[in-house]
Design a protein around this motif. Structure first.
Motif, mmCIF file in Angstrom:
data_model
loop_
_atom_site.group_PDB
_atom_site.id
_atom_site.type_symbol
_atom_site.label_atom_id
_atom_site.label_comp_id
_atom_site.label_asym_id
_atom_site.label_seq_id
_atom_site.Cartn_x
_atom_site.Cartn_y
_atom_site.Cartn_z
ATOM 1 N N LYS A 31 -22.089 -60.905 -7.612
ATOM 2 C CA LYS A 31 -20.963 -60.741 -7.338
ATOM 3 C C LYS A 31 -20.283 -61.158 -8.301
ATOM 4 N N ARG A 32 -20.293 -60.880 -9.829
ATOM 5 C CA ARG A 32 -19.891 -60.997 -11.398
ATOM 6 C C ARG A 32 -20.275 -58.876 -12.026
ATOM 7 N N HIS A 33 -21.932 -58.433 -11.628
ATOM 8 C CA HIS A 33 -22.286 -57.601 -12.417
ATOM 9 C C HIS A 33 -22.520 -56.250 -11.319
ATOM 10 N N GLY A 34 -22.166 -56.444 -9.772
ATOM 11 C CA GLY A 34 -23.064 -55.426 -9.197
ATOM 12 C C GLY A 34 -24.647 -55.291 -9.469
ATOM 13 N N ALA A 35 -24.692 -53.846 -9.004
ATOM 14 C CA ALA A 35 -26.389 -54.136 -8.625
ATOM 15 C C ALA A 35 -26.403 -52.674 -8.504
ATOM 16 N N ILE A 36 -28.136 -52.508 -9.196
ATOM 17 C CA ILE A 36 -28.474 -51.419 -8.576
ATOM 18 C C ILE A 36 -29.744 -52.084 -7.690
ATOM 19 N N VAL A 37 -30.136 -51.213 -6.437
ATOM 20 C CA VAL A 37 -30.992 -52.091 -5.402
ATOM 21 C C VAL A 37 -32.464 -51.027 -5.617
ATOM 22 N N HIS A 38 -33.868 -50.747 -4.974
ATOM 23 C CA HIS A 38 -34.300 -49.742 -4.641
ATOM 24 C C HIS A 38 -34.417 -50.096 -3.745
ATOM 25 N N PRO A 39 -34.206 -48.487 -2.571
ATOM 26 C CA PRO A 39 -34.626 -48.545 -1.224
ATOM 27 C C PRO A 39 -35.694 -49.893 -0.606
ATOM 28 N N ARG A 40 -37.234 -49.099 -0.800
ATOM 29 C CA ARG A 40 -37.649 -49.919 -0.725
ATOM 30 C C ARG A 40 -37.855 -51.732 -0.455
ATOM 31 N N LEU A 41 -36.598 -51.987 -1.233
ATOM 32 C CA LEU A 41 -36.794 -53.591 -0.811
ATOM 33 C C LEU A 41 -35.514 -54.127 0.273
ATOM 34 N N ILE A 42 -34.529 -52.522 0.553
ATOM 35 C CA ILE A 42 -33.833 -52.601 1.990
ATOM 36 C C ILE A 42 -34.561 -52.150 3.505
ATOM 37 N N ALA A 43 -36.175 -50.997 2.875
ATOM 38 C CA ALA A 43 -36.410 -50.639 4.396
ATOM 39 C C ALA A 43 -37.882 -52.141 4.528
ATOM 40 N N GLU A 44 -38.217 -52.980 3.540
ATOM 41 C CA GLU A 44 -38.886 -54.297 3.657
ATOM 42 C C GLU A 44 -38.428 -55.373 3.918
#
Length: 85
Positions: A31-44
């Motif tokens: 919420k404070r900093h935003g994020a970069i998310v690896h697509p594998r975390l979404i897929a899994e």
């Protein structure tokens, strides 16, 4: 010179555990900093992209952290902050 903090959520990687966080604590950081998310975390199924986007600026990007960088990695009991080796 401005220092930019990037919160990176990545799949399991080699590193030294710096700390442990609950899902709620990670939500506050995103919420404070935003994020970069690896697509594998979404897929899994580790993260819900829509839920994260509701918290702040989120970008899906296949990142490969460099040695010395700190990243967040999911575990069954929450999240750990790792210093990449």
């Amino acid at each position: 010179m401005e220092v930019v903090k990037v919160v990176a959520l990545v799949p399991n990687t080699d590193g030294t555990v710096i700390g442990k966080l609950s899902d709620k604590a990670l939500e506050g950081i995103v919420k404070r900093h935003g994020a970069i998310v690896h697509p594998r975390l979404i897929a899994e199924g580790w993260v819900d992209l829509e839920e994260l986007e509701g918290l702040g600026a989120v970008e899906v990007l296949e990142v490969n952290p460099l040695p010395g960088e700190a990243v967040f990695v999911p575990t069954r009991s929450g999240w750990v902050l790792l210093r990449v080796e």
